[in-house]
Design an enzyme around this catalytic site. Structure first.
Site, PDB file in Angstrom:
ATOM      1  N   GLU A   1      -5.685   7.086  -1.169  1.00 11.49           N
ATOM      2  CA  GLU A   1      -5.682   5.888  -0.322  1.00 11.49           C
ATOM      3  C   GLU A   1      -6.388   4.726  -1.010  1.00 11.49           C
ATOM      4  O   GLU A   1      -5.909   3.582  -0.953  1.00 11.49           O
ATOM      5  CB  GLU A   1      -6.363   6.199   1.020  1.00 11.49           C
TER       6      GLU A   1
ATOM      7  N   ASP B   1      -4.616   1.261  -2.012  1.00 15.43           N
ATOM      8  CA  ASP B   1      -5.213  -0.034  -1.628  1.00 15.43           C
ATOM      9  C   ASP B   1      -5.355  -0.932  -2.846  1.00 15.43           C
ATOM     10  O   ASP B   1      -5.044  -2.133  -2.802  1.00 15.43           O
ATOM     11  CB  ASP B   1      -6.589   0.190  -0.992  1.00 15.43           C
TER      12      ASP B   1
ATOM     13  N   HIS C   1       1.561   4.498  -3.069  1.00 15.31           N
ATOM     14  CA  HIS C   1       1.647   5.964  -3.076  1.00 15.31           C
ATOM     15  C   HIS C   1       2.831   6.425  -3.918  1.00 15.31           C
ATOM     16  O   HIS C   1       2.747   7.425  -4.637  1.00 15.31           O
ATOM     17  CB  HIS C   1       1.804   6.485  -1.646  1.00 15.31           C
TER      18      HIS C   1
ATOM     19  N   HIS D   1       0.841  -1.207   0.000  1.00 12.06           N
ATOM     20  CA  HIS D   1       0.000   0.000   0.000  1.00 12.06           C
ATOM     21  C   HIS D   1       0.871   1.250   0.000  1.00 12.06           C
ATOM     22  O   HIS D   1       0.624   2.199  -0.773  1.00 12.06           O
ATOM     23  CB  HIS D   1      -0.917  -0.009   1.229  1.00 12.06           C
ATOM     24  N   GLU D   2       1.890   1.281   0.865  1.00 18.41           N
ATOM     25  CA  GLU D   2       2.777   2.436   0.918  1.00 18.41           C
ATOM     26  C   GLU D   2       3.523   2.616  -0.403  1.00 18.41           C
ATOM     27  O   GLU D   2       3.732   3.739  -0.872  1.00 18.41           O
ATOM     28  CB  GLU D   2       3.772   2.287   2.074  1.00 18.41           C
TER      29      GLU D   2
END
Length: 436
Positions: free
Chosen positions: A367, A371, A285, A281-282
């Site tokens: 976000e 995801d 970004h 997930h990070e």
């Protein structure tokens, strides 16, 4: 002396302050009533994953923080109104100027002294939150000695980081009429510099960072990094448990200096596959260029905002409205423009919820996108869903929040929205995904 203009500044300040106060009081009241009515209900998607006892504990935790919020906000708004409307800030600045006749000394002393009242008031609330609420609900491992050391370190860091920026701003105010253009450039460059310096010099002042030990977790994460082409200087574990039971993961730095940091609490709470999904997930970004996109928006906004402020700080009525008894032409020149920026921040800060609303919308979009990236990279959204549920339980976060509350205050989507979006993500052909 323009009485109408003077009253306009005061009315703007009062309108913003009261609007901000009533908005947050209303939102928190809505959230409190929502918790009391349906907060203990386990949604169908979470049956078997969340226990009613956990939700009751979450309600108690949030209600304790809500009670503290009410008292704190009343105290802060009362003191803020008094400081502005009594002319404290303006009289303080010109008293320092008359006493020193030095732009740098006046601004630096003003920056220090003007922050004292609200900082002092915040101390008992911070202590109560840390040593009463957080300890009662099993989060805080903080000692009084550590809390005092953190406060002292934070103060010193603020001084050493803020001092050069303030001095640079004063230099520009005094020596050029285009200070806003140069200050914007200095601020952007300074922000990038701090981003480089923070992980190497500042963060280690507060926490210990150790390389992730060899083993299954490190192998899994390195494999994930290789798969995405993300080159990190190091995989580090932060001793977050020294202070709190809350958990997180993040990456920091730029270029070859990028570092991935895992809280030790996160490693204890999640399985290897779940941590891998969180890191994915990070990485989402990064791969989706969310940070770069935000910079492309924020940098022009900074310059545009400073250009507008440059015009507003030249209006004498701004200073007269909040306590300066005369109308000298010199009030619009030199270092006093620092005071003008300070006053304008106080006047317009009450309207920041409008900015936060737009910012939160963009953040929630990012976000969801991160995801989705994690679900695709890991083959399904199952592991990230499990991780989100575990972290939600461990942090005693509510599983259900009012829509208006999340829209205005949440930078991340609520748990149920994220789970539903993840369950709608189509798994890869060779993966299996069970519904959440």
């Amino acid at each position: 002396m323009n009485v109408d203009m003077q009253s306009l500044w005061v009315r703007l300040f009062l309108a913003g302050t009261i609007f901000n106060f009533l908005l947050y009081q209303t939102l928190e009241l809505i959230a409190w009533r929502h918790r009391c009515t349906v907060g203990a209900f386990v949604p169908p998607e979470l049956v078997g994953y969340v226990e009613p006892a956990t939700l009751k504990q979450s309600i108690a935790y949030k209600n304790a923080r809500y009670r503290l919020f009410v008292v704190r906000s009343f105290c802060f708004v009362a003191v803020s109104l008094f400081l502005m409307l009594s002319g404290f800030y303006v009289r303080l600045f010109f008293a320092l100027w008359n006493g020193t006749h030095n732009a740098y000394a006046s601004v630096l002393l003003f920056s220090l002294i003007s922050s004292i009242p609200l900082e002092v008031i915040s101390i008992p609330f911070d202590i109560y939150r840390e040593f009463k609420i957080e300890k009662t609900f099993g989060f805080s491992n903080m000692t009084l000695r550590l809390w005092l050391l953190d406060s002292l370190k934070g103060l010193l860091v603020s001084v050493f980081v803020g001092l050069p920026l303030v001095c640079g701003a004063v230099t520009l105010f005094v020596h050029t009429n285009r200070w806003w253009l140069l200050l914007g450039s200095v601020y952007v460059a300074f922000s990038f510099l701090v981003s480089f310096v923070y992980p190497m010099l500042i963060a280690p002042l507060f926490n210990k960072f150790t390389p992730l030990e060899d083993g299954e977790l490190k192998t899994a994460l390195e494999s994930l990094l290789t798969k995405t082409g993300f080159k990190a200087k190091s995989l580090l574990v932060m001793d977050a448990s020294k202070r709190s039971g809350h958990s997180n993961a993040y990456f920091t730095g730029f270029g070859k200096g990028k570092r991935i940091v895992l809280y030790d609490t996160l490693i204890k709470q999640l399985s290897v596959s779940e941590i891998k999904a969180v890191l994915a997930h990070e990485l989402g970004h990064y791969k989706k260029h969310h940070i770069a996109k935000k910079l492309c928006i924020m940098v022009p906004l900074i310059f545009g905002l400073l250009a507008v402020l440059n015009m507003l700080v030249r209006i004498p009525d701004l200073y007269i409205s909040f306590g300066y008894p005369l109308e000298p032409s010199s009030v619009v020149g030199g270092a006093v423009q620092f005071l003008g920026l300070f006053l304008l921040i106080q006047v317009f800060s009450g309207f920041l919820p409008f900015v936060s609303f737009v910012s939160n919308m963009a953040s929630r979009h990012d976000e969801f996108e991160a995801d989705h990236f994690s679900a695709e990279l890991c083959g399904s959204g199952q592991e990230l869903s499990h991780a989100l549920i575990v972290l939600n339980n461990k942090n005693l976060s509510p599983v259900s929040v009012p829509t208006v509350y999340s829209l205005l205050l949440y930078s991340h989507p609520p748990l149920l929205e994220r789970l539903r979006a993840l369950s709608a993500t189509k798994p890869h052909a060779n993966s299996k995904q069970t519904p959440i």
